[in-house]
Scaffold this active site. Structure first.
Site, short mmCIF file in Angstrom:
data_model
loop_
_atom_site.label_atom_id
_atom_site.label_comp_id
_atom_site.label_asym_id
_atom_site.label_seq_id
_atom_site.Cartn_x
_atom_site.Cartn_y
_atom_site.Cartn_z
N GLY A 90 0.67 -1.31 -0.07
CA GLY A 90 0.14 0.24 0.16
C GLY A 90 0.82 1.26 -0.13
N CYS A 143 -26.66 -11.37 -20.95
CA CYS A 143 -26.42 -12.92 -20.43
C CYS A 143 -27.16 -13.25 -19.15
CB CYS A 143 -24.79 -13.08 -20.00
SG CYS A 143 -24.17 -12.23 -18.54
N CYS A 186 -22.92 -6.48 -18.80
CA CYS A 186 -21.87 -6.78 -18.13
C CYS A 186 -20.70 -5.78 -18.67
CB CYS A 186 -21.14 -8.20 -18.40
SG CYS A 186 -22.26 -9.31 -17.64
N CYS A 223 -19.36 -11.93 -20.01
CA CYS A 223 -20.60 -11.83 -20.58
C CYS A 223 -20.33 -13.06 -21.81
CB CYS A 223 -20.78 -10.50 -21.02
SG CYS A 223 -22.58 -10.31 -21.42
#
Lengths: 286, 191
Positions: A29, A240, A262, A268
């Protein structure tokens, strides 16, 4: 192509990037400064991600590049071609077949494995930047673990909108120490940041590299009475029928018709190939 | 003879060999306790294949290297200078240090970074006996539940981890084996 050094960058640049990646993995991080190079594409087109990918790729790798979840948009196509030309690596659109995935602003819906690496393109790596413009001050805030300002920002969201309205680039705390910008992924993707794959982040213009090792604790910042929520449009995919994937809203005409699809095109496509059918898919076929 | 050792033993195909070596080094640093093979160079004694390959992968004229104890030989200096151009420095200035655990110590000689720039710390390449996944119990980033690794000095590593986010990072090398221990790992003795 033999005209280029493998993966475009010269070896000394790759060593510098590789040293930054190792320090980034050792301090999850934390943003490691690096001497970002000019790349043959403009800043903002993923130069940070491209440099990290170039330092990470081996000739045996299979590369997938996505832009907002899609494999077939300009940014994704041009970066994929770039590495086909300069590194000679195999490329794919299938998440499961890729060993290295470079992404702009999404995490694939399919669960990533421990033999995969995901490289994020990052525009503004500093989560505190819009709250405190001075780099000297944000560095000090990170060193003192002084993140009160970020909580004030989220609190102001609640006081103005009744909920935390931050919808993307939602800040996270990594391994209980550094607050990190997960790049502008939708907050729907935040829970996936705890994964089996190695996650590398590259910001070219801002000259920062950071990393999250596998299985690292990544917590989205929130409050006890306003817990973090991974939200998405309340629809199934119109192609989908998936109810669990992040959706793009597409305006169909000027009469107010719209569809939701999607954002992850490979997810998808593979669902439709498996026979799943959404609300508008049959009309398409007709 | 000396010249032959000095000029030979480097990468055969630098971009590809270094890419493979880095992937091994990155994998072990991202997954403390994991042991990988690291090959590609033939360094002069007493450097192990893994330590020599790691130095060729990460060092260049911008990185200061400390050769500790028995590794500080004329031949090793010549070999590293020819292949990397890295300057040699005492422990307190080093970006990378290589040697056995006894030769490298004590740890407080090395840079641990600053609160604003914890990345400006030394990376120690500890040469030793064959690596095993036992003795120390590891927890933290990169580890699913717990991992195990044979460490030379658990107390010193715990003291280093207590400095987090400052501290040194370690690679352990033996023959062609490599493992790593970043400062973020929590360590306790087994049993």
């Amino acid at each position: 192509m033999s005209e280029y050094n493998f993966a475009y960058l010269d070896e000394q640049t790759k060593r510098m990037i590789r040293r930054a990646i190792l320090k980034g993995l050792a301090v999850p991080g934390y943003q490691v400064p690096f001497a970002s190079r000019e790349m043959p594409m403009p800043y903002g087109w993923g130069t940070g991600g491209v440099q990290v990918s170039a330092a990470t790729l081996t000739p045996e790798d299979t590369l997938k590049v996505i832009d907002q979840g899609a494999d077939d948009t300009t940014n994704a196509v041009s970066i994929r071609k770039f590495f086909e030309n300069t590194a000679g690596v195999e490329t794919t659109e299938e998440t499961a077949k890729a060993t290295v995935i470079q992404t702009r602003h999404r995490i694939p819906e399919a669960k990533l494995r421990d033999d995969q690496i995901i490289v994020y393109q990052v525009p503004i790596p500093e989560p505190l930047r819009f709250l405190e413009p001075r780099e000297t001050e944000t560095r000090k805030m990170h060193s003192l673990e002084e993140y009160g300002l970020m909580h004030v920002k989220l609190y102001e969201d609640i006081s103005q909108h009744g909920a935390i309205s931050t919808a993307y680039a939602y800040p996270v705390k990594v391994s209980g120490r550094y607050v990190m910008d997960p790049s502008p992924i939708p907050k729907f993707d935040n829970p996936k940041l705890e994964m089996d794959a190695i996650q590398l982040f590259g910001a070219g213009r801002e000259q920062r590299i950071y990393a999250v090792p596998p299985h690292t604790k990544v917590v989205s910042l929130d409050f006890e009475d306003y817990p973090f929520e991974a939200t998405k449009a309340e629809h199934p995919c119109d192609l989908c029928g998936a109810e669990d994937s992040y959706l793009d809203e597409v305006i169909m005409d000027d009469a107010g018709n719209r569809m939701f699809v999607c954002s992850d095109t490979d997810y998808c496509r593979s669902r439709r190939a498996a026979g799943h059918v959404g609300r508008l898919a049959e009309e398409d076929a007709a | 003879m000396a010249a032959q050792i000095q000029f030979s033993g480097g990468f055969q195909n630098a971009p590809v060999d270094a890419a493979h070596a880095f992937r091994a080094a990155m994998t072990v640093m991202a997954r403390p306790g994991e042991i990988r093979r690291l090959t590609g160079s033939e360094p002069p004694a007493p450097l192990s294949v893994a330590a020599g390959t790691l130095l060729l992968t990460l060092c260049d004229p911008e990185t200061k290297v400390h050769l500790a104890g028995a590794t500080d030989t004329y031949t090793v200096r010549k070999w590293l200078t020819f292949h990397t151009g890295a300057p040699f420095v005492p422990a307190s200035e080093a970006d990378f240090a290589v040697g056995t655990w006894d030769a490298l110590g004590p740890l407080n000689a090395y840079r641990i970074g600053t609160p604003e720039y914890p990345d400006r710390s030394a990376t120690l390449i500890v040469e030793g006996d064959r690596l095993h996944q036992r003795n120390a119990v590891l927890k933290g980033p990169g580890i699913k539940d717990v991992a195990h690794l044979s460490l030379p000095d658990i107390g010193a590593m715990q003291a280093n981890a207590a400095l987090y986010p400052l501290g040194c990072d370690f690679f352990f090398t033996s023959g062609d084996q490599i493992a790593a221990l970043p400062r973020s790992t929590h360590i306790r003795a087994e049993g």
